[in-house]
Design a protein around this motif. Structure first.
Motif, mmCIF file in Angstrom:
data_model
loop_
_atom_site.group_PDB
_atom_site.id
_atom_site.type_symbol
_atom_site.label_atom_id
_atom_site.label_comp_id
_atom_site.label_asym_id
_atom_site.label_seq_id
_atom_site.Cartn_x
_atom_site.Cartn_y
_atom_site.Cartn_z
ATOM 1 N N GLU A 201 51.830 90.796 20.263
ATOM 2 C CA GLU A 201 53.170 90.870 20.847
ATOM 3 C C GLU A 201 53.490 92.296 21.263
ATOM 4 O OE1 GLU A 201 56.408 89.058 18.692
ATOM 5 O OE2 GLU A 201 54.996 87.882 17.498
ATOM 6 N N ALA A 202 54.413 92.432 22.208
ATOM 7 C CA ALA A 202 54.905 93.751 22.589
ATOM 8 C C ALA A 202 55.882 94.266 21.539
ATOM 9 C CB ALA A 202 55.607 93.678 23.943
ATOM 10 N N THR A 203 55.792 95.554 21.246
ATOM 11 C CA THR A 203 56.688 96.179 20.279
ATOM 12 C C THR A 203 57.227 97.492 20.835
ATOM 13 O OG1 THR A 203 54.847 97.340 19.213
ATOM 14 C CG2 THR A 203 55.467 95.207 18.289
ATOM 15 N N ARG A 204 58.292 97.959 20.226
ATOM 16 C CA ARG A 204 58.880 99.254 20.583
ATOM 17 C C ARG A 204 58.629 100.213 19.436
ATOM 18 N NH1 ARG A 204 64.447 100.608 19.718
ATOM 19 N NH2 ARG A 204 64.746 98.405 19.227
ATOM 20 N N SER A 205 58.097 101.384 19.733
ATOM 21 C CA SER A 205 57.757 102.352 18.699
ATOM 22 C C SER A 205 58.977 102.709 17.861
ATOM 23 C CB SER A 205 57.195 103.635 19.328
ATOM 24 O OG SER A 205 56.033 103.372 20.056
ATOM 25 N N ASP A 206 58.772 102.912 16.557
ATOM 26 C CA ASP A 206 59.855 103.340 15.687
ATOM 27 C C ASP A 206 60.444 104.648 16.225
ATOM 28 O OD1 ASP A 206 59.386 101.218 13.925
ATOM 29 O OD2 ASP A 206 57.896 102.360 12.804
ATOM 30 N N GLY A 207 61.741 104.729 16.302
ATOM 31 C CA GLY A 207 62.386 105.933 16.815
ATOM 32 C C GLY A 207 62.508 105.982 18.315
ATOM 33 N N ASN A 208 62.027 104.953 19.013
ATOM 34 C CA ASN A 208 62.158 104.888 20.471
ATOM 35 C C ASN A 208 63.541 104.334 20.797
ATOM 36 O OD1 ASN A 208 62.093 104.230 23.176
ATOM 37 N ND2 ASN A 208 60.097 103.247 23.118
ATOM 38 N N LEU A 209 64.380 105.171 21.376
ATOM 39 C CA LEU A 209 65.761 104.796 21.655
ATOM 40 C C LEU A 209 65.963 104.346 23.096
ATOM 41 C CD1 LEU A 209 67.513 107.711 19.725
ATOM 42 C CD2 LEU A 209 66.927 105.420 18.893
ATOM 43 N N GLY A 210 64.869 104.044 23.769
ATOM 44 C CA GLY A 210 64.942 103.642 25.166
ATOM 45 C C GLY A 210 64.357 104.715 26.058
ATOM 46 N N THR A 211 64.309 104.438 27.345
ATOM 47 C CA THR A 211 63.747 105.368 28.326
ATOM 48 C C THR A 211 64.878 106.103 29.027
ATOM 49 O OG1 THR A 211 61.860 103.912 28.681
ATOM 50 C CG2 THR A 211 62.303 105.551 30.376
ATOM 51 N N GLY A 212 64.813 107.443 28.993
ATOM 52 C CA GLY A 212 65.875 108.239 29.574
ATOM 53 C C GLY A 212 65.359 109.334 30.488
ATOM 54 N N ILE A 213 66.294 110.048 31.082
ATOM 55 C CA ILE A 213 65.988 111.188 31.944
ATOM 56 C C ILE A 213 66.236 112.457 31.137
ATOM 57 C CG2 ILE A 213 66.567 112.376 34.091
ATOM 58 C CD1 ILE A 213 67.694 109.659 35.065
ATOM 59 N N ALA A 214 65.250 113.346 31.094
ATOM 60 C CA ALA A 214 65.369 114.575 30.314
ATOM 61 C C ALA A 214 65.834 115.732 31.197
ATOM 62 C CB ALA A 214 64.033 114.933 29.672
ATOM 63 N N VAL A 215 66.677 116.580 30.633
ATOM 64 C CA VAL A 215 67.094 117.816 31.297
ATOM 65 C C VAL A 215 67.038 118.944 30.264
ATOM 66 C CG1 VAL A 215 68.645 116.576 32.862
ATOM 67 C CG2 VAL A 215 69.571 117.557 30.759
ATOM 68 N N ARG A 216 67.087 120.194 30.742
ATOM 69 C CA ARG A 216 67.168 121.320 29.819
ATOM 70 C C ARG A 216 68.478 121.242 29.036
ATOM 71 N NH1 ARG A 216 64.635 123.260 34.376
ATOM 72 N NH2 ARG A 216 66.653 123.655 35.401
ATOM 73 N N GLN A 217 68.457 121.685 27.787
ATOM 74 C CA GLN A 217 69.622 121.499 26.927
ATOM 75 C C GLN A 217 70.863 122.203 27.439
ATOM 76 O OE1 GLN A 217 68.012 122.639 23.069
ATOM 77 N NE2 GLN A 217 67.673 120.493 22.542
ATOM 78 N N GLU A 218 70.682 123.302 28.186
ATOM 79 C CA GLU A 218 71.842 124.024 28.683
ATOM 80 C C GLU A 218 72.445 123.388 29.938
ATOM 81 O OE1 GLU A 218 68.143 126.313 30.237
ATOM 82 O OE2 GLU A 218 68.767 125.177 28.455
ATOM 83 N N ASP A 219 71.763 122.412 30.539
ATOM 84 C CA ASP A 219 72.230 121.815 31.795
ATOM 85 C C ASP A 219 73.190 120.652 31.533
ATOM 86 O OD1 ASP A 219 70.839 123.653 33.252
ATOM 87 O OD2 ASP A 219 69.152 122.342 33.700
ATOM 88 N N THR A 220 74.307 120.980 30.900
ATOM 89 C CA THR A 220 75.250 119.936 30.484
ATOM 90 C C THR A 220 75.943 119.275 31.674
ATOM 91 O OG1 THR A 220 76.923 121.667 30.161
ATOM 92 C CG2 THR A 220 75.649 120.997 28.225
#
Length: 263
Positions: A201-220
């Protein structure tokens, strides 16, 4: 006359503001070796679900998208070195990654699954079924952690690109490959995948909160704009239109976690 002059000034300011927004470029970082999410077409252009979503978000934000491709293993360092402004490359949101980048809201969920060579006689692909077998996956992915945590009696081989692992599976150098089920399904649908089939079966890795877009932390401000655009394209039907080009199922549905499967 004063009222007309004031109106003209306001209109000119509005036009200038719009032009400035449209002139702004957001550099979107992706990999290019993860079909149908991001891959190169016959002309060498990067295309796929991630690309279509990114372009829709840029249109919603009234900015221009500029696409930059880079190797997966170095994609977060490249973002933080200002090689591009976002990562939209089917990256799973995790607490560990969130220590060095900020993530948008999820734009889909992706389960992982095994494909095996031959007749699929490896049972349900539980750890006991794959004990003593050689399993391949792409390096620097959540699949690596799942294999290391639950498949300790198997030999695990890591590859820079998923295509390399699938080539070894096709050539008999691996017993199984563990990766995102949508990408594997795309491969199996091609002639290259005639050797193999899904198991388990397909599973989702522990701690995987979904697929998102990453940016630098200062780019609020960019992060807030992206979240607003994600909400907008989901509300106005653009997201559903893009999703339906690639999938005939709900990619926002969450698969069960690996701990639910293997513990």
């Amino acid at each position: 006359m004063k009222k007309l002059t004031g109106l003209a000034v306001a209109m000119a300011a509005s036009i200038a503001s719009t032009a400035m927004a449209e002139d702004k470029v957001v550099r979107m970082g992706t990999e290019g070796y993860y079909p149908p999410f991001n891959y190169f077409d016959a002309s060498g252009n990067v295309v796929g679900f991630d690309i279509d979503i990114g372009n829709a978000l840029c249109e919603e934000m009234q900015v221009k998208c500029e696409w930059v491709t880079t190797d997966w293993a170095g994609i977060i360092p490249a973002l933080n070195s200002n090689k591009f402004d976002t990562i939209i490359a089917s990256m799973s949101i995790t607490a560990e990654r969130a220590e060095v980048v900020s993530f948008s809201d999820p734009y889909y969920f992706n389960g992982s699954q095994f494909v095996v060579a031959g007749d699929g006689s490896l049972g349900s692909a539980m750890p006991s079924d794959l004990a003593g077998k050689v399993i391949g996956t792409q390096e620097s992915t959540l699949e690596v952690k799942t294999l290391q945590a639950y498949f300790k009696d198997s030999e695990i081989r890591l590859y820079p690109k998923l295509d390399d692992a699938l080539l070894d599976l096709d050539n008999g150098r691996l017993d199984a490959v563990y990766a995102g089920q949508v990408v594997l399904g795309e491969w199996l649908a091609k002639e290259d995948g005639a050797c193999c089939q899904f198991v388990g079966e397909a599973t989702r890795s522990d701690g995987n909160l979904g697929t998102g877009i990453a940016v630098r932390q200062e780019d609020t401000e960019l992060l807030a704009a992206l979240n607003g655009a994600i909400e907008a394209i989901m509300a106005n039907g653009t997201y559903a239109e893009i999703r339906d080009r690639y999938f005939d199922f709900d990619i926002m549905e969450k698969p069960k976690t690996t701990s639910e499967m293997y513990n």
